[in-house]
Each structure stands twice: as C-alpha cells, then as structure tokens.
Scaffold this motif. Structure first.
Motif, PDB file in Angstrom:
ATOM      1  N   PRO A 155       0.823  -1.216   0.000  1.00 60.89           N
ATOM      2  CA  PRO A 155       0.000   0.000   0.000  1.00 60.89           C
ATOM      3  C   PRO A 155       0.853   1.259   0.000  1.00 60.89           C
ATOM      4  CG  PRO A 155       0.101  -0.925   2.212  1.00 60.89           C
ATOM      5  CD  PRO A 155       0.787  -1.909   1.304  1.00 60.89           C
ATOM      6  N   LEU A 156       0.270   2.333  -0.488  1.00 61.27           N
ATOM      7  CA  LEU A 156       0.884   3.642  -0.381  1.00 61.27           C
ATOM      8  C   LEU A 156       0.490   4.253   0.967  1.00 61.27           C
ATOM      9  CD1 LEU A 156       0.170   4.901  -3.998  1.00 61.27           C
ATOM     10  CD2 LEU A 156       2.395   4.232  -3.083  1.00 61.27           C
ATOM     11  N   ARG A 157       1.412   4.958   1.588  1.00 55.94           N
ATOM     12  CA  ARG A 157       1.127   5.512   2.912  1.00 55.94           C
ATOM     13  C   ARG A 157       0.514   6.909   2.835  1.00 55.94           C
ATOM     14  NH1 ARG A 157       5.140   8.952   4.387  1.00 55.94           N
ATOM     15  NH2 ARG A 157       7.103   8.881   3.228  1.00 55.94           N
ATOM     16  N   LEU A 158       0.388   7.452   1.637  1.00 51.80           N
ATOM     17  CA  LEU A 158      -0.290   8.729   1.413  1.00 51.80           C
ATOM     18  C   LEU A 158      -1.282   8.555   0.270  1.00 51.80           C
ATOM     19  CD1 LEU A 158       3.004   9.467   1.960  1.00 51.80           C
ATOM     20  CD2 LEU A 158       2.030  11.762   1.983  1.00 51.80           C
ATOM     21  N   SER A 159      -2.247   9.427   0.224  1.00 44.83           N
ATOM     22  CA  SER A 159      -3.209   9.389  -0.879  1.00 44.83           C
ATOM     23  C   SER A 159      -2.559   9.921  -2.155  1.00 44.83           C
ATOM     24  CB  SER A 159      -4.424  10.247  -0.534  1.00 44.83           C
ATOM     25  OG  SER A 159      -4.064  11.622  -0.513  1.00 44.83           O
ATOM     26  N   GLY A 160      -3.208   9.655  -3.275  1.00 40.40           N
ATOM     27  CA  GLY A 160      -2.706  10.168  -4.538  1.00 40.40           C
ATOM     28  C   GLY A 160      -2.598  11.678  -4.539  1.00 40.40           C
ATOM     29  N   GLU A 161      -3.585  12.355  -3.948  1.00 43.55           N
ATOM     30  CA  GLU A 161      -3.558  13.817  -3.888  1.00 43.55           C
ATOM     31  C   GLU A 161      -2.394  14.314  -3.025  1.00 43.55           C
ATOM     32  OE1 GLU A 161      -6.175  11.917  -3.305  1.00 43.55           O
ATOM     33  OE2 GLU A 161      -7.396  12.330  -5.103  1.00 43.55           O
ATOM     34  N   GLU A 162      -2.111  13.636  -1.925  1.00 47.26           N
ATOM     35  CA  GLU A 162      -1.000  14.037  -1.063  1.00 47.26           C
ATOM     36  C   GLU A 162       0.339  13.840  -1.768  1.00 47.26           C
ATOM     37  OE1 GLU A 162      -2.656  13.188   3.430  1.00 47.26           O
ATOM     38  OE2 GLU A 162      -2.150  11.469   2.154  1.00 47.26           O
ATOM     39  N   ILE A 163       0.474  12.741  -2.509  1.00 48.38           N
ATOM     40  CA  ILE A 163       1.710  12.488  -3.267  1.00 48.38           C
ATOM     41  C   ILE A 163       1.902  13.584  -4.316  1.00 48.38           C
ATOM     42  CG2 ILE A 163       2.807  10.931  -4.923  1.00 48.38           C
ATOM     43  CD1 ILE A 163       1.493   8.608  -3.325  1.00 48.38           C
ATOM     44  N   GLU A 164       0.834  13.935  -5.019  1.00 48.56           N
ATOM     45  CA  GLU A 164       0.930  14.985  -6.025  1.00 48.56           C
ATOM     46  C   GLU A 164       1.354  16.311  -5.397  1.00 48.56           C
ATOM     47  OE1 GLU A 164      -2.746  15.217  -8.210  1.00 48.56           O
ATOM     48  OE2 GLU A 164      -2.785  13.032  -8.505  1.00 48.56           O
ATOM     49  N   GLU A 165       0.806  16.609  -4.228  1.00 46.42           N
ATOM     50  CA  GLU A 165       1.147  17.872  -3.568  1.00 46.42           C
ATOM     51  C   GLU A 165       2.627  17.922  -3.195  1.00 46.42           C
ATOM     52  OE1 GLU A 165      -0.231  20.539   0.322  1.00 46.42           O
ATOM     53  OE2 GLU A 165      -1.150  18.593  -0.076  1.00 46.42           O
ATOM     54  N   VAL A 166       3.170  16.811  -2.671  1.00 42.83           N
ATOM     55  CA  VAL A 166       4.585  16.776  -2.292  1.00 42.83           C
ATOM     56  C   VAL A 166       5.471  16.972  -3.521  1.00 42.83           C
ATOM     57  CG1 VAL A 166       6.439  15.319  -1.372  1.00 42.83           C
ATOM     58  CG2 VAL A 166       4.220  15.372  -0.224  1.00 42.83           C
ATOM     59  N   VAL A 167       5.179  16.241  -4.592  1.00 44.52           N
ATOM     60  CA  VAL A 167       6.005  16.323  -5.798  1.00 44.52           C
ATOM     61  C   VAL A 167       5.949  17.723  -6.388  1.00 44.52           C
ATOM     62  CG1 VAL A 167       6.264  15.475  -8.164  1.00 44.52           C
ATOM     63  CG2 VAL A 167       5.808  13.863  -6.311  1.00 44.52           C
ATOM     64  N   GLU A 168       4.781  18.308  -6.439  1.00 41.24           N
ATOM     65  CA  GLU A 168       4.632  19.622  -7.061  1.00 41.24           C
ATOM     66  C   GLU A 168       5.235  20.727  -6.204  1.00 41.24           C
ATOM     67  OE1 GLU A 168       0.446  19.720  -7.710  1.00 41.24           O
ATOM     68  OE2 GLU A 168       0.518  18.179  -9.278  1.00 41.24           O
ATOM     69  N   GLN A 169       5.136  20.592  -4.890  1.00 41.09           N
ATOM     70  CA  GLN A 169       5.702  21.623  -4.016  1.00 41.09           C
ATOM     71  C   GLN A 169       7.217  21.530  -3.913  1.00 41.09           C
ATOM     72  OE1 GLN A 169       3.795  21.652  -0.184  1.00 41.09           O
ATOM     73  NE2 GLN A 169       1.915  22.583  -0.954  1.00 41.09           N
ATOM     74  N   ARG A 170       7.735  20.301  -3.798  1.00 43.13           N
ATOM     75  CA  ARG A 170       9.173  20.128  -3.621  1.00 43.13           C
ATOM     76  C   ARG A 170       9.925  20.176  -4.947  1.00 43.13           C
ATOM     77  NH1 ARG A 170      10.715  21.534   0.921  1.00 43.13           N
ATOM     78  NH2 ARG A 170      12.729  20.887   0.094  1.00 43.13           N
ATOM     79  N   GLY A 171       9.293  19.725  -6.035  1.00 40.47           N
ATOM     80  CA  GLY A 171      10.002  19.601  -7.298  1.00 40.47           C
ATOM     81  C   GLY A 171      10.901  18.375  -7.292  1.00 40.47           C
ATOM     82  N   VAL A 172      11.369  17.977  -8.453  1.00 37.90           N
ATOM     83  CA  VAL A 172      12.208  16.793  -8.599  1.00 37.90           C
ATOM     84  C   VAL A 172      13.495  17.210  -9.302  1.00 37.90           C
ATOM     85  CG1 VAL A 172      12.319  14.398  -9.404  1.00 37.90           C
ATOM     86  CG2 VAL A 172      10.098  15.427  -8.887  1.00 37.90           C
ATOM     87  N   ARG A 173      14.626  16.721  -8.784  1.00 41.42           N
ATOM     88  CA  ARG A 173      15.914  17.003  -9.429  1.00 41.42           C
ATOM     89  C   ARG A 173      16.707  15.708  -9.479  1.00 41.42           C
ATOM     90  NH1 ARG A 173      21.217  18.677  -9.270  1.00 41.42           N
ATOM     91  NH2 ARG A 173      21.690  20.558 -10.490  1.00 41.42           N
TER      92      ARG A 173
END
Length: 304
Positions: A155-173
């Motif tokens: 299982p994922l420990r966060l919802s899909g919306e929470e994962i999207e928020e983390v990725v979009e706020q933090r960015g990926v490098r």
C-alpha cells in the motif's frame, strides 16, 4: 563447468598482469567464504521465488539487475592472479603449468570498449561534488498520477492527492537515467534535469543513491576481471541503499519492519540527506577500487 583448455601456449598478455599466486588452501578458503556470504542473501530470494512471493527490497538486486544468484555465488580472484594447482576452474580461465589464471587477453578483446565506458563514467562521478538535496523524490515521481504502480502488492502511505502535492511543491531534481526512465509521463516535465543514457557521465554524481547502488552493476559487469569479494562488497552497499530508497518512498513497508523516512517533513528530509552522505562515504572506496581495476586492465591491454 569445463575449463578453457587449448593446445596452444597461454598468450603472453595473460602473464603481463599475473603478479600474484594464491596457494590452494588460500583460494579455496576465499571461494568458500564468498559462497557462504552470498548464500545468506541468495537462498531466501530463491525460496521466495519458489513460493511465488516477492519482497520489494530483498529481491530487487536479483530481479532488477539480472545477475543470477548462481553467477553471484561463483568466486573469482580477478585478473592477474594464478590459482596454484587449479584445473578446469571455469569459463574464461586458462590452465597453465602453475595452475589456472584468467585469459585476460580474450576477455579484454571482448569487453575492452565496455570497460573504457565504465571507466569514464566512474571517473566522472568520482570527480564531481555530491548533491544531497534530491530527497528521494524519484520514487514519488514513479507513482505521481499513476493508475498502476510497480509495487502493487504494497500500500501507499499517502493518498494520490498528497503524493501529487509533495512532488509539485518540492520539485524533482533527478539526474539518474535509470530512475528517470520509470517516471510517469506526467512527472517527467517536473524534473529539473533531462537525463539520457548518453549523458550519464555528465550527470551522475556521488551523492545519488542509484549511482552508488549501480556500483554493484559495474562490479558484476567487470567480473570475472575483478574479485568476487569486490562484487560482494558492492552488493552489500546496494542492498543497504535499496532499503533506504524504499523507506523514503510513498510505499508503506511497515509490515516488513521498515520504518518510513517521511521526506515530506523537514525531519525526514534531514534524515534522508544524512543517509545519502553516509552512503557516499561508503561508496567512495568501492568506486576507487573499481576504477583502479579498470585502469590496470586498460593499461595492460595496451602493452605489446
């Protein structure tokens, strides 16, 4: 396994790097110690495979990298070593009056260009400063807006919306191509870098968990020209890195006894960066050992 036996004399180049002779009691003890070391990891994997089970951490090095347990079990002394008294030691070995030694000439003829590429990659990575601010978001980018995930049994420990928020706020490098290629199509434009296979020597850096995990890949690709002990040392590091890689992911692996590194929090990001720095320190001497081996092989191949 039948040895490589020929009626001709061993090529002169096979002796250029033959600088060490191991007595039978030493090389047999090292081969047995290597086999026992690998069995601790290989046997549980094979048992799970027989039962149709999978473990997202313990099985990864065997399934993703594709180096079979039987090949990992096989000990090699590396180039430039004579095994006194050995006969029919295996593929790629020559029987000589003293015992057996690798046919380095034949191996370099087949693998020389590959070893040159590995050398360039390792040297470029070693020379670059480490970056410790990615926080493992590559695993998050692999499930970002995904309809299916790679480790669907967990299982994922966060919802899909929470994962999207983390990725979009933090960015990926992420500069590691073999991580980037598993990003979802929606996540790829969010990555600050555009890694490709051709750009690997340009982008890989010693703080990257995947670059350090890949030392195992380069070690087994160099085998049998490097020692079994070096391959196993790189496997050990890669196994430890994989555990942290997945602990920092959005998956919930608590049922396997793995506490999450919550990189969505400041405390979790600090913990992840500290783990990165520790792995970079552990990887440095292994990368240097691999580079030293590559440089010796290429220098010997240039001898007349």
């Amino acid at each position: 396994m039948a040895g490589r036996r020929s009626g001709r004399a061993p090529p002169a180049r096979a002796y250029h790097s033959a600088v060490e002779v191991l007595e039978p009691e030493e090389w047999r003890a090292r081969a047995e110690a290597h086999r026992r070391r690998i069995e601790v990891w290989a046997e549980p994997h094979l048992a799970r495979r027989a039962r149709g089970e999978a473990h997202p951490i313990e099985d990864f090095l065997f399934t993703y990298y594709g180096h079979r347990p039987a090949r990992l079990r096989k000990w090699h002394p590396g180039a430039g070593v004579v095994l006194r008294g050995a006969r029919d030691f295996g593929r790629d070995y020559l029987d000589i009056p003293e015992g057996a030694t690798l046919d380095t000439e034949a191996l370099m003829d087949r693998r020389g260009s590959s070893i040159e590429w590995i050398t360039r990659l390792l040297a470029a990575t070693e020379a670059r400063p480490g970056y410790f601010g990615c926080f493992g978001l590559h695993e998050w980018a692999m499930v970002y807006k995904a309809t299916e995930v790679r480790h669907e049994a967990w299982p994922l420990r966060l919802s899909g919306e929470e994962i999207e928020e983390v990725v979009e706020q933090r960015g990926v490098r992420c500069g590691h191509f073999d991580a980037f290629r598993f990003f979802t199509p929606e996540a790829r434009p969010l990555n600050a870098l555009r890694p490709t296979r051709e750009r690997q020597p340009e982008l890989e850096q010693p703080g990257c968990l995947h670059a350090n995990m890949d030392l195992y890949k380069w070690a087994y690709k160099l085998s049998p020209l490097v020692s079994g002990e070096l391959v196993a040392d790189c496997f050990t590091l890669a196994r430890d890195i994989r555990a942290v890689d997945m602990r920092a992911s959005p998956y919930d692996l608590s049922s396997l006894g793995h506490r999450a590194i919550r990189i969505e929090t400041p405390e979790g990001r600090a913990e992840y960066a500290a783990e990165q720095r520790g792995f970079a320190e552990r990887a440095r001497p292994l990368r240097r050992r691999l580079l030293d081996a590559c440089e010796r092989l290429l220098a010997d191949a240039r001898l007349p």
